[in-house]
Scaffold this active site. Structure first.
Site, short mmCIF file in Angstrom:
data_model
loop_
_atom_site.label_atom_id
_atom_site.label_comp_id
_atom_site.label_asym_id
_atom_site.label_seq_id
_atom_site.Cartn_x
_atom_site.Cartn_y
_atom_site.Cartn_z
N CYS A 56 0.82 -1.21 0.00
CA CYS A 56 0.00 0.00 0.00
C CYS A 56 0.85 1.26 0.00
O CYS A 56 1.69 1.45 0.89
CB CYS A 56 -0.90 -0.03 1.23
SG CYS A 56 -1.80 1.51 1.52
N TRP A 89 -7.32 -7.20 5.73
CA TRP A 89 -5.90 -7.42 5.98
C TRP A 89 -5.73 -8.49 7.06
O TRP A 89 -6.33 -8.44 8.12
CB TRP A 89 -5.23 -6.12 6.43
CG TRP A 89 -5.27 -5.05 5.39
CD1 TRP A 89 -6.00 -3.90 5.41
CD2 TRP A 89 -4.54 -5.03 4.15
NE1 TRP A 89 -5.78 -3.16 4.28
CE2 TRP A 89 -4.88 -3.83 3.48
CE3 TRP A 89 -3.63 -5.90 3.55
CZ2 TRP A 89 -4.36 -3.48 2.24
CZ3 TRP A 89 -3.10 -5.56 2.31
CH2 TRP A 89 -3.47 -4.36 1.67
N VAL A 122 -11.51 -1.54 6.19
CA VAL A 122 -10.40 -1.64 7.14
C VAL A 122 -9.13 -1.25 6.39
O VAL A 122 -8.70 -1.96 5.48
CB VAL A 122 -10.29 -3.07 7.69
CG1 VAL A 122 -9.08 -3.21 8.60
CG2 VAL A 122 -11.56 -3.43 8.44
N VAL A 124 -5.07 0.49 5.98
CA VAL A 124 -3.73 0.70 6.52
C VAL A 124 -3.18 1.98 5.88
O VAL A 124 -3.58 2.34 4.78
CB VAL A 124 -2.81 -0.50 6.20
CG1 VAL A 124 -3.21 -1.70 7.00
CG2 VAL A 124 -2.79 -0.83 4.70
N TYR A 187 -5.37 6.23 -9.11
CA TYR A 187 -6.55 5.46 -8.72
C TYR A 187 -7.79 5.93 -9.49
O TYR A 187 -8.63 5.12 -9.90
CB TYR A 187 -6.79 5.59 -7.21
CG TYR A 187 -5.89 4.70 -6.39
CD1 TYR A 187 -6.32 3.46 -5.94
CD2 TYR A 187 -4.60 5.10 -6.06
CE1 TYR A 187 -5.50 2.63 -5.19
CE2 TYR A 187 -3.76 4.28 -5.31
CZ TYR A 187 -4.22 3.06 -4.88
OH TYR A 187 -3.40 2.24 -4.15
#
Length: 345
Positions: A56, A89, A122, A124, A187
């Site tokens: 990421c 994750w 969720v 990170v 993106y």
């Protein structure tokens, strides 16, 4: 980045993608860990754990900042599997598939401990309070700025100033443009749901890259004479560009390696301690090509591109500049945090 949700809409790094128009959601948990503990979370060595994925780009900012500032002993690191399942994750890289410090199998457990049945993805990076097991923050924008400004008592001797106060206005301006057109722009192009939407995003990406190339032609770093937060944020997109964004996200007007300035700039940073030694190309390719099934339904991971060029000379030192200012490079990568040979050039 966050987990797939269903066949029509998926989330990724505070994003939503699929058949609906691309949207990046705001960080829901925006508490700050500060020197004075004003949000209830004081800076404290050993209290928190940073959960990341090496795949990421948003999490990679935090990994690089932590390493450059020497926070490894103060803030432990949990590395998630780059390939998620429907529970997001997961810590399947660890023995028994469980994070050895938090004792959890899925990062979602820390989210649930903070807010049960949290409806969004969720993501990170996530900072977790070890004693309670609760998520503290998933504010990917703020967390690295706080590493640089609130965690100073725990910085290593010789740590660089990544967010120097006299340059903050310029750094913020540069970072805003980089975020809009490059970090987020790839993106927008990759998850576009229509031709015109894609073309607009792709044009924005390459217009900004050309402007950045011009800016960097006569200066080694984006702002000032040293590495700053702005360089970290641009690097995490550029280092992924040819491996995933050029083909997978259709940002293919040119490759990074075809722009002599940007290619040399990114190699310079990659070869700087604290940058390349955190990058795992294997994790990057596995995640994007296997998790984004809306774009790559068969999950085929390409063999290329060839990685040999990352360690070739860049000659950027001829422009001057001092990577760490009056400071020093970070020491060796801590045991257990090394990128395996499969992820290196």
């Amino acid at each position: 980045m966050a987990q797939p949700t269903d066949s029509d809409t998926r989330t990724d790094g505070n994003t939503e993608y699929g058949r609906r128009p691309f949207k990046r959601s705001k960080s829901h948990f925006a508490d700050r860990i500060t020197a004075d503990g004003r949000d209830g979370w004081p800076v404290e060595a050993g209290r928190y754990r940073l959960a990341v994925s090496r795949a990421c780009p948003w999490a990679s900012r935090a990994v690089i900042s932590r390493r450059l500032l020497g926070l490894e002993d103060a803030l432990s690191l949990a590395i998630a599997d780059p390939v998620q399942d429907d529970r997001s994750w997961r810590f399947t890289l660890d023995p028994d598939g469980r994070d050895p410090v938090l004792g959890i199998r899925f990062l979602s457990e820390a989210y649930d401990a903070r807010e049960k049945d949290y409806p969004n993805g969720v993501s990170v990076p996530a900072v977790v309070d070890v004693p309670s097991g609760k998520l503290v923050t998933n504010d990917y924008h703020r967390v690295t700025l706080d590493f640089a400004t609130e965690w100073t008592a725990l910085h290593r001797p010789g740590a660089p100033d990544l967010y120097p106060e006299p340059l903050r206005a310029e750094i913020d301006e540069v970072m805003a443009a980089v975020y809009r057109d490059v970090n987020n722009g790839v993106y927008r192009a990759g998850f576009a749901t229509g031709q015109s939407e894609y073309e607009e995003a792709c044009r924005d990406v390459f217009t900004r890259l050309e402007l950045l190339s011009d800016r960097l032609a006569q200066r080694r770093y984006l702002v000032g004479e040293t590495i700053t937060e702005a360089d970290i944020r641009l690097f995490t997109t550029l280092v992924r560009f040819d491996a995933v964004y050029h083909g997978h996200f259709k940002c293919n007007r040119f490759k990074l390696a075809e722009d002599p300035v940007l290619w040399a700039y990114t190699k310079d940073l990659y070869q700087t301690p604290g940058f390349g030694d955190t990058v795992d190309f294997h994790h990057i390719k596995q995640h994007y090509h296997r998790v984004h099934t809306g774009i790559n339904p068969n999950g085929i991971v390409p063999l290329g591109p060839d990685m040999f060029g990352w360690l070739t000379p860049h000659y950027r030192e001829e422009l001057g500049g001092r990577p760490f200012g009056d400071g020093t490079p970070p020491g060796p990568v801590p045991a257990g945090e090394e990128v395996p040979p499969s992820g290196r050039p």
